[in-house]
Design a protein around this motif. Structure first.
Motif, mmCIF file in Angstrom:
data_model
loop_
_atom_site.group_PDB
_atom_site.id
_atom_site.type_symbol
_atom_site.label_atom_id
_atom_site.label_comp_id
_atom_site.label_asym_id
_atom_site.label_seq_id
_atom_site.Cartn_x
_atom_site.Cartn_y
_atom_site.Cartn_z
ATOM 1 N N GLU A 49 8.478 -1.465 -1.848
ATOM 2 C CA GLU A 49 7.435 -1.839 -1.163
ATOM 3 C C GLU A 49 7.227 -1.907 0.433
ATOM 4 O OE1 GLU A 49 4.636 -4.814 -2.885
ATOM 5 O OE2 GLU A 49 6.902 -6.234 -3.300
ATOM 6 N N ASN A 50 6.026 -1.155 0.334
ATOM 7 C CA ASN A 50 5.623 -1.835 2.045
ATOM 8 C C ASN A 50 4.354 -1.880 2.316
ATOM 9 O OD1 ASN A 50 4.816 -0.645 4.715
ATOM 10 N ND2 ASN A 50 7.136 -0.074 4.752
ATOM 11 N N ILE A 51 4.333 -3.286 2.907
ATOM 12 C CA ILE A 51 2.595 -3.751 3.165
ATOM 13 C C ILE A 51 2.631 -2.724 5.189
ATOM 14 C CG2 ILE A 51 1.074 -5.601 2.809
ATOM 15 C CD1 ILE A 51 3.352 -7.054 1.506
ATOM 16 N N ARG A 52 1.579 -2.515 4.873
ATOM 17 C CA ARG A 52 0.759 -1.823 5.989
ATOM 18 C C ARG A 52 2.180 -1.205 7.256
ATOM 19 N NH1 ARG A 52 -2.753 -5.662 4.153
ATOM 20 N NH2 ARG A 52 -2.076 -7.436 4.735
ATOM 21 N N GLY A 53 2.484 -0.542 7.454
ATOM 22 C CA GLY A 53 3.656 -0.674 7.759
ATOM 23 C C GLY A 53 4.712 -1.273 8.152
ATOM 24 N N GLN A 54 4.984 -2.523 7.875
ATOM 25 C CA GLN A 54 5.777 -3.535 7.760
ATOM 26 C C GLN A 54 7.153 -2.777 7.074
ATOM 27 O OE1 GLN A 54 4.891 -7.109 6.170
ATOM 28 N NE2 GLN A 54 2.470 -7.675 7.320
ATOM 29 N N ASN A 55 8.556 -3.125 7.201
ATOM 30 C CA ASN A 55 9.310 -3.072 6.683
ATOM 31 C C ASN A 55 9.561 -3.131 4.583
ATOM 32 O OD1 ASN A 55 11.147 -2.532 8.937
ATOM 33 N ND2 ASN A 55 11.449 -5.193 8.679
ATOM 34 N N PHE A 56 10.961 -2.150 4.827
ATOM 35 C CA PHE A 56 10.206 -1.789 2.912
ATOM 36 C C PHE A 56 11.117 -3.107 2.244
ATOM 37 C CE2 PHE A 56 8.458 2.118 1.866
ATOM 38 C CZ PHE A 56 8.832 2.532 3.726
ATOM 39 N N VAL A 57 10.676 -3.512 1.138
ATOM 40 C CA VAL A 57 10.892 -4.318 0.441
ATOM 41 C C VAL A 57 12.192 -3.910 -0.678
ATOM 42 C CG1 VAL A 57 10.957 -6.196 -0.377
ATOM 43 C CG2 VAL A 57 10.347 -6.318 1.420
ATOM 44 N N PHE A 58 13.131 -3.332 -0.612
ATOM 45 C CA PHE A 58 13.466 -3.186 -1.852
ATOM 46 C C PHE A 58 13.654 -3.849 -3.308
ATOM 47 C CE2 PHE A 58 15.285 1.165 -0.431
ATOM 48 C CZ PHE A 58 15.022 1.139 0.433
ATOM 49 N N GLY A 59 13.686 -3.742 -4.793
ATOM 50 C CA GLY A 59 13.656 -4.209 -5.714
ATOM 51 C C GLY A 59 15.332 -3.840 -6.301
ATOM 52 N N PRO A 60 15.979 -4.942 -7.025
ATOM 53 C CA PRO A 60 17.391 -4.540 -7.010
ATOM 54 C C PRO A 60 17.718 -3.802 -7.541
ATOM 55 C CG PRO A 60 15.563 -5.965 -9.402
ATOM 56 C CD PRO A 60 15.099 -5.817 -7.906
ATOM 57 N N GLY A 61 17.493 -3.182 -8.538
ATOM 58 C CA GLY A 61 17.626 -1.523 -9.316
ATOM 59 C C GLY A 61 17.490 -1.781 -11.085
ATOM 60 N N ASP A 93 0.724 -1.121 -0.181
ATOM 61 C CA ASP A 93 0.236 -0.053 0.263
ATOM 62 C C ASP A 93 0.864 1.796 -0.201
ATOM 63 O OD1 ASP A 93 -0.847 -0.366 3.931
ATOM 64 O OD2 ASP A 93 0.632 -0.051 2.140
ATOM 65 N N TYR A 94 2.364 1.540 0.562
ATOM 66 C CA TYR A 94 3.074 2.591 -0.520
ATOM 67 C C TYR A 94 4.427 2.004 -0.399
ATOM 68 C CZ TYR A 94 5.814 6.129 2.217
ATOM 69 O OH TYR A 94 6.152 7.085 2.787
ATOM 70 N N PHE A 95 4.991 2.794 -1.387
ATOM 71 C CA PHE A 95 5.903 2.957 -3.276
ATOM 72 C C PHE A 95 6.467 3.584 -2.605
ATOM 73 C CE2 PHE A 95 3.682 -0.842 -3.906
ATOM 74 C CZ PHE A 95 2.121 -0.998 -4.705
ATOM 75 N N ILE A 96 8.574 3.824 -2.670
ATOM 76 C CA ILE A 96 8.943 5.081 -2.795
ATOM 77 C C ILE A 96 9.702 4.422 -3.774
ATOM 78 C CG2 ILE A 96 8.565 5.265 -0.803
ATOM 79 C CD1 ILE A 96 11.048 3.570 0.215
ATOM 80 N N TRP A 97 10.638 5.522 -4.284
ATOM 81 C CA TRP A 97 11.860 5.502 -5.471
ATOM 82 C C TRP A 97 12.962 5.968 -4.470
ATOM 83 C CZ3 TRP A 97 12.325 2.560 -9.557
ATOM 84 C CH2 TRP A 97 11.199 1.901 -10.491
ATOM 85 N N TYR A 98 13.543 5.236 -4.874
ATOM 86 C CA TYR A 98 15.291 5.774 -4.424
ATOM 87 C C TYR A 98 16.163 6.319 -5.816
ATOM 88 C CZ TYR A 98 14.464 6.195 0.775
ATOM 89 O OH TYR A 98 13.878 6.322 1.833
#
Lengths: 114, 111
Positions: free
Chosen positions: B92-104, B31-36
């Motif tokens: 990505e993040n699921i309901r306040g859990q830790n973020f899981v990063f993709g490979p880039g 439910d929450y996504f970020i770009w770095y």
């Protein structure tokens, strides 16, 4: 404003030796994270602190890794003994709010285990 | 389980062109996504985020699009500049859990 500070930037050790990394987060950031980043991959969370409490250490290999954040400010991550597979970049990050997407990362410590 | 991935590991674009970096995720509960953005020798730097109740969000020269139907996230960079050369990660993040990063994805800007 100073960013997240990490030291050392680089560390080369022989396998079975101990190693420690230090992190000073941004002032006022109560949440601190330690990540491991292998070459060509995204960061993987090792441990998350809220103030001095480790609220998530489920991904930390506790047989050889340990971490502390005694006064709720700076933090150390230790590996003892190091193995060849521990060679990676160890990133520290901090955020103002718990589980904020806007995490501020330090430059990382590149560890090479020979 | 959670899975975040990227369609292309490398992307080369001409300076001044627009860049589109893609990311696929497998967990519909995210439910929450970020770009770095990560430049060589530096830690990741936050670019933009988006929550699942939105399908588009704009920042300075960047736009993130979220398509929940096909579980796809993209980062668009307008008028790509040499300083945009870096590795870009979605997470990505699921309901306040830790973020899981993709490979880039590595973005290279050609002069």
């Amino acid at each position: 404003e100073a960013g997240v500070v990490q030291s050392p930037r680089y560390k080369i050790i022989e396998k079975k030796q101990p190693v420690a990394f230090w992190c000073n987060p941004i002032s006022g950031h109560n949440t601190l994270y330690w990540y491991l980043q292998n070459l060509g991959q995204g960061p993987e969370l090792l441990i998350r602190y809220e103030n001095e409490e480790a609220v998530d250490d489920s991904q930390l290999p506790k047989d050889r890794f340990s971490a502390e954040r005694l006064k709720g400010v700076d933090s150390t991550l230790k590996i003892q003994p190091a193995e060849l597979g521990d060679s990676a970049v160890y990133l520290c990050a901090s955020s103002l709010r718990s589980q904020s997407g806007e995490q501020f990362f330090g430059p990382g410590t590149r560890l090479t285990v020979l | 389980g959670e899975s975040v991935g990227l369609h292309l590991p490398t992307l080369s674009v001409q300076e001044g062109d627009n860049s589109i970096i893609n990311c696929a995720y497998s967990n519909s509960a995210s439910d929450y996504f970020i770009w770095y953005k990560q430049e060589s020798g530096k830690g990741p730097q936050f670019i933009i985020d988006i929550r699942s109740n939105m399908d588009k969000r704009q920042g300075q020269r960047v736009t993130v699009l979220l398509n929940k139907t096909v579980k796809h996230l993209s980062l668009q960079i307008a008028a790509t500049q040499p300083g945009d050369s870096a590795v870009y990660f979605c997470a990505e993040n699921i309901r306040g859990q830790n973020f899981v990063f993709g490979p880039g994805t590595r973005l290279s800007v050609l002069p």
